[in-house]
Write an enzyme that holds these catalytic residues in place. Structure first.
Site, PDB file in Angstrom:
ATOM      1  CD  GLU A 269     -15.311  11.558   9.113  1.00  9.18           C
ATOM      2  OE1 GLU A 269     -14.482  11.744   8.186  1.00  9.18           O
ATOM      3  OE2 GLU A 269     -15.947  10.508   9.237  1.00  9.18           O
ATOM      4  CB  CYS A 303     -13.429  17.536   4.446  1.00  7.62           C
ATOM      5  SG  CYS A 303     -15.113  16.918   4.418  1.00  7.62           S
TER       6      CYS A 303
END
Length: 494
Positions: A269, A303
């Site tokens: 990720e 993110c």
């Protein structure tokens, strides 16, 4: 606690010492033979009164992995629903300390209190989700070419899963991975971010209590505070079949190469460079509120933060007018104070990167519409910033981990999609429109190339029931819901 401020007294409620803390739970014991480090409060950059932590040494790591290997033999044979019950108890333990943990997260990481509590709640929600999943790790019955025969497909644990988390979501990312990994029958080796060791310790203490209460090996959940040395050890360790890593694309690529060199698996990720598209038929007020939340929340350190705002030329001025008004009303300050909407960046280095980034942006033709400066005084505070710039500027392709929003203009839906897809990253995206035609194009094969494709909601705030993750330089990993659990198991066909 002596002269320590009363605002820190709550830390004793979650097992943190007033002197120094051993930062490693290995083999069911707390120990530490690595460096002694202190964690800073990003709101003032002063050492917290009880924030000294002893990190892991490589010797500590080896003790932990040997114990974890043995514990895996026990844990993978526990029936999956029973494993689910253990995770349920972990969720209950976290729930009992929710406010304390959320406050610690805000204090140490810098996000506002509501976000800190919300992040811990997400781990609790993941525990609840995993409990149900523990009774649904289903295989398949497959027709066979042989007479009077059938094929069966079943799923078995991998053994040990390594989880390396980042500072911006020190709890949630653990929950997305560990809750699923545990019910799938795996032991977990967790390395928290080196700048958030206190939340790593506090979370682990609660997990350890649950394991001890159920007479299970503590090594089922192994946690270590440390830096790159420990992360590299996890990546190289052949005893860990799967390594989940959350962080930058640059470091993630190194992790991927290291794990792949030993034929291991990675779940990555990595960076996001997320765009919100506002079409000419959009609900402008809804879009403006959503952009503010997505671009300013967590000081732009998610993110899934919105970094690129793509505005149809007919609504460009109207949307920016609303946003500029809203940005001037954002309260910047101590994340623990009521009413604060924008806390500090996590480290002094992050603040310097913001200032350097603004200079690069200006050198590439960017025009600052609001913000663009660091806030003078203690702490890592910066102004929420909107930049008018061309989508062709090289800096737009990069992720500046701060509350900086690029305003970009487009003429057609096709042009907007092309701009959305033009960056190396592919995590989250969203479109604001009332047109069913645009919506179905957006979510289809010729639309967004991101892992998360939203409609009329922000780029952030992904729900745990769906698989979380992105494409391209974001890494391709999927965590949390849907069928993400299959990454934590091995498939056997017979």
């Amino acid at each position: 606690m002596g002269s320590a401020s009363k605002e820190y007294e709550f830390l004793s409620e979650i097992g943190l010492s007033s002197s120094h803390n051993l930062g490693n739970y290995v083999g069911g014991k707390w120990l530490g033979n690595g460096p002694l480090v202190s964690t800073l409060n990003p709101a003032n950059n002063q050492v917290l009164p009880i924030a000294q932590v002893v990190e892991a040494s490589l010797e500590d790591y080896e003790i932990g992995l040997k114990a974890c290997e043995e514990a895996a033999k026990t844990w993978m044979q526990v029936p999956a629903p029973k494993r689910g019950d253990i995770v349920r108890q972990i969720g209950d333990a976290l729930r009992s300390k929710l406010d304390y943990l959320g406050r610690l997260l805000s204090l140490e990481m810098g996000k506002i209190l509501a976000e800190g509590i919300g992040e811990v709640q997400e781990v609790i929600d993941m525990c609840d989700f995993a409990v149900g999943l523990s009774r649904q790790l289903n295989g398949s019955v497959i027709p066979s070419e042989r007479p009077n025969h059938m094929m069966l497909e079943m799923w078995n644990p991998l053994g040990i899963v390594g989880v390396i988390t980042a500072f911006n979501f020190p709890c949630a990312v653990l929950g997305w991975n560990a809750c699923i990994a545990l019910v799938c029958g795996n032991c977990v080796v967790w390395k928290g971010a080196p700048t958030t060791p206190l939340i790593t310790i506090a979370m682990t203490k609660l997990v350890a209590e649950v394991l001890e209460k159920n007479h299970l090996p503590g090594a089922i959940f192994t946690a270590m505070c440390g830096g790159a040395e420990i992360g590299e050890a996890i990546a190289k360790d052949t005893r860990i079949p799967l390594v989940s890593f959350t962080g930058s694309s640059k470091v993630g690529l190194t992790v991927q190469q290291t794990v792949s060199a030993r034929s291991g698996k990675t779940l990555l990720e990595l960076s996001g460079n997320n765009a919100i598209i506002v079409m000419d038929d959009a609900d402008i007020q809804l879009a403006a509120r959503s952009v503010l939340f997505a671009a300013v929340g967590t000081a732009g350190q998610r993110c899934t933060t919105c970094r690129r705002l793509l505005l149809h030329e007919s609504v460009y001025d109207k949307v920016l007018e609303q946003l500029l008004t809203s940005y001037k009303q954002v309260k910047i300050g101590d994340p623990l104070e009521k009413g604060t909407l924008l806390g500090p960046l996590h480290t002094p280095e992050s603040k310097k990167n913001f200032e350097k980034g603004i200079e690069v942006i200006k050198s590439q033709g960017g025009k600052v519409l609001t913000g663009g400066k660091a806030v003078e005084g203690e702490g890592n505070f910066v102004e929420p910033t909107i930049i008018e710039i061309s989508s062709d500027a090289a800096v737009v392709k990069e992720e500046l981990f701060a509350p900086v929003l690029y305003a970009l203009k487009f003429k057609t839906f096709e042009e907007a999609v092309a701009i959305n897809n033009s960056v190396p990253q592919g995590l989250s995206s969203s479109i604001f429109t009332r047109s069913p035609d645009n919506i179905f194009k957006w979510i289809g094969p010729m639309g967004s190339d991101c892992g998360i494709v939203n409609v009329n909601i922000p780029t952030n705030g992904a729900e745990i029931g769906g698989a979380f993750g992105g494409e391209k330089a974001t890494g391709g990993g999927r965590e949390a819901g849907s069928d993400s659990w299959k990454q934590y198991m091995r498939r056997s066909t017979w």
